[in-house]
Each structure stands twice: as C-alpha cells, then as structure tokens.
Design a protein around this motif. Structure first.
Motif: not given
Length: 205
Positions: A25-45
């Motif tokens: 859920e968190a990863a989907m929210r971040l990828v929609l907001a910032y894109g896949f390439s800009r989202t890091t594993m640290g962001d998701i954690a």
C-alpha cells in the motif's frame, strides 16, 4: 531506545502478511506520487513505518515490490470479473460492469498519476508474464460468458464462422488498444460499449 526504534521493533514483530500488505500500500502510494525511479526502498520502509532491514526480509528490491503490487491488482481483477460475469442478467450489462470495475477502475489511479506512463512502461519489463497470465485467465472467463450466452440464444457460432475464444480475443484486444488510444475514462466507456455491442450482435439469435 528512542520512539522510532520502539516503533520499528513493534512493527517488525508483526506477522508477515499484514506487514506485506502495508508495504504494498505504501509503495503504491509513493510510486503514484513520485514515480518508480524516484522512489527508494528507504522511502517505502519509512512510509510503511518499518525499518529497512525488515523491508528487505520480505522484498529484495523495488522490482519485487512492483511485481507483488501488479500480481495483487491483477488477481483481484480476475476474481472480481468471475463474480460479475457469472451473475444473472443481460449479457451486455454484465460485460460492461466487468469492464468498468475490473479494467477501467483498476487503471483510474494510474491514469491520474503524472507518472502513469512510467508505471505502465515498467509493466512489460517487470511484470510481462503476470500480465500475460492475467489476460489468459480473463479471456477464459469472457469466453465462458460468450459460450453461455450463445447457448442461451440458440446460436451456433461455428455456423457463423465465429468462435467464443475469437470473440473474447477481439473484445480484449479492442479494450487493450482503447486504453492506449483513449485516456479519458468516460470516452473509454463509450468505446467499450461499442465493442460489447459488436460481440452481443454476434451471439444474438
């Protein structure tokens, strides 16, 4: 031990499945907001309120998370399509409800994201096999619905030079092309009704 450490210890002790759901859920929210390439594993954690080591225990990298999200969405889409298409009611209404709830709605958030093109581009590179399996399963459901409707109408598709798998493929191919050509959901619905009407005419008595 500070508050962040306490939070991580508590969270990391959770069973895997609730934790996994929170990550996706968190990863989907971040990828929609910032894109896949800009989202890091640290962001998701961080967004999932857990430590990075806890995240890496479940997913090795972003590609695995992307595939897990895709699998979750596609499996849910097929399950819902099966329920809708097996209901009683007019063929066209059931087919349009399936398209609306299992295809158009599934894509709504991605289409609305400024990073939608990037997210969809990743599909072929990271989840092409999942998409192919989804297409096959959905095609089988549509084929079964066409067979049932043709039988109900007393129509011999073979005598018309048609088959249920062919009509299913024509419908799904048309819908796939429609998604690429028509970004507006309302216009997609109009085009989808036209495609469904063509199949409906083919199986009418």
């Amino acid at each position: 031990m500070d508050n962040d450490e306490v939070k991580n210890v508590t969270t990391d002790a959770e069973p895997a499945e609730p934790k996994r759901a929170r990550i996706l859920e968190a990863a989907m929210r971040l990828v929609l907001a910032y894109g896949f390439s800009r989202t890091t594993m640290g962001d998701i954690a961080s967004a999932a309120e857990m430590s990075r080591p806890a995240l890496y225990l479940l997913f090795k990298n972003k590609a695995e998370i992307y595939r897990a999200i895709a699998e979750q969405l596609l499996d849910g889409s097929v399950a819902q399509a099966g329920v809708i298409l097996r209901r009683e009611g007019p063929f066209a209404e059931r087919m349009m409800m399936m398209i609306e709830e299992c295809l158009i709605a599934m894509m709504r958030h991605i289409a609305a994201s400024p990073h939608g093109a990037e997210i969809l581009d990743m599909k072929s590179r990271l989840a092409g096999d999942l998409h192919a399996a989804w297409r096959s399963r959905l095609g089988a459901l549509v084929t079964a619905a066409v067979v049932d409707e043709a039988r109900r109408n007393g129509v011999d598709l073979q005598a018309r030079g048609l088959s249920a798998p062919l009509l299913s493929a024509l419908l799904l191919d048309g819908l796939e092309g429609m998604k690429m050509r028509i970004p507006d959901p309302d216009e997609q619905r109009v085009a989808a009704r036209g495609l469904v009407r063509v199949v409906e005419i083919a199986i009418q008595g």
